[in-house]
Design a protein around this motif. Sequence first.
Motif, PDB file in Angstrom:
ATOM      1  N   PRO A 282      -6.397  37.179 -99.376  1.00 52.62           N
ATOM      2  CA  PRO A 282      -7.257  38.296 -98.980  1.00 52.62           C
ATOM      3  C   PRO A 282      -8.747  37.953 -99.011  1.00 52.62           C
TER       4      PRO A 282
ATOM      5  N   THR B  85     -10.160  35.388 -97.783  1.00 50.04           N
ATOM      6  CA  THR B  85     -10.566  34.758 -96.527  1.00 50.04           C
ATOM      7  C   THR B  85     -10.247  35.626 -95.310  1.00 50.04           C
ATOM      8  N   TYR B  86      -9.718  36.813 -95.542  1.00 58.66           N
ATOM      9  CA  TYR B  86      -9.285  37.665 -94.432  1.00 58.66           C
ATOM     10  C   TYR B  86     -10.434  38.024 -93.497  1.00 58.66           C
ATOM     11  N   GLU B  87     -11.595  38.369 -94.056  1.00 57.32           N
ATOM     12  CA  GLU B  87     -12.729  38.754 -93.211  1.00 57.32           C
ATOM     13  C   GLU B  87     -13.176  37.592 -92.328  1.00 57.32           C
TER      14      GLU B  87
ATOM     15  N   ALA C 297      -6.212  43.846 -94.869  1.00 58.03           N
ATOM     16  CA  ALA C 297      -5.852  42.447 -95.134  1.00 58.03           C
ATOM     17  C   ALA C 297      -4.392  42.339 -95.550  1.00 58.03           C
ATOM     18  N   THR C 298      -3.509  42.352 -94.551  1.00 59.40           N
ATOM     19  CA  THR C 298      -2.083  42.232 -94.835  1.00 59.40           C
ATOM     20  C   THR C 298      -1.556  40.925 -94.246  1.00 59.40           C
TER      21      THR C 298
ATOM     22  N   ASN D 127      -0.953  41.332 -90.533  1.00 58.89           N
ATOM     23  CA  ASN D 127      -2.150  41.279 -89.701  1.00 58.89           C
ATOM     24  C   ASN D 127      -2.635  39.840 -89.548  1.00 58.89           C
ATOM     25  N   ALA D 128      -2.591  39.057 -90.630  1.00 54.50           N
ATOM     26  CA  ALA D 128      -2.982  37.644 -90.554  1.00 54.50           C
ATOM     27  C   ALA D 128      -2.067  36.913 -89.576  1.00 54.50           C
TER      28      ALA D 128
ATOM     29  N   SER E 133       0.003  31.298 -91.685  1.00 51.84           N
ATOM     30  CA  SER E 133      -0.674  32.370 -92.404  1.00 51.84           C
ATOM     31  C   SER E 133      -0.300  32.468 -93.871  1.00 51.84           C
TER      32      SER E 133
ATOM     33  N   LYS F 242     -10.711  37.342 -89.563  1.00 53.39           N
ATOM     34  CA  LYS F 242     -10.957  38.439 -88.608  1.00 53.39           C
ATOM     35  C   LYS F 242     -12.151  38.111 -87.716  1.00 53.39           C
TER      36      LYS F 242
ATOM     37  N   PHE G  70      -3.021  31.898 -96.455  1.00 57.24           N
ATOM     38  CA  PHE G  70      -4.228  32.712 -96.371  1.00 57.24           C
ATOM     39  C   PHE G  70      -4.211  33.759 -97.469  1.00 57.24           C
TER      40      PHE G  70
END
Length: 74
Positions: free
Chosen positions: A37, A39-41, A6-7, A10-11, A32, A44, A35
């Motif tokens: 971490p 909500t990262y999943e 979760a970087t 990456n977002a 981004s 994804k 956003f």
Amino acid sequence: MDLSKATPENADYMLEQIKTKLRMATGAAMKSAPFNPDTYEDLKDIYDMVMSKERFSISEIEAIASELGRLRKG
């Protein structure tokens, strides 16, 4: 690219890929910076779903944009 981490990079990458795939003219719901971490999943999951489909209906695109907006506010 390892999207399991979760970087912010990456977002950014996933959001750009989603915008490109959906051909969205406006990316307001897809910035981004807000956003987090937590909500990262979810981001994804949306990315994986968008990348796995060939075509999207207008209502699907609206729903995806709405969900991304919700994640951004969350």
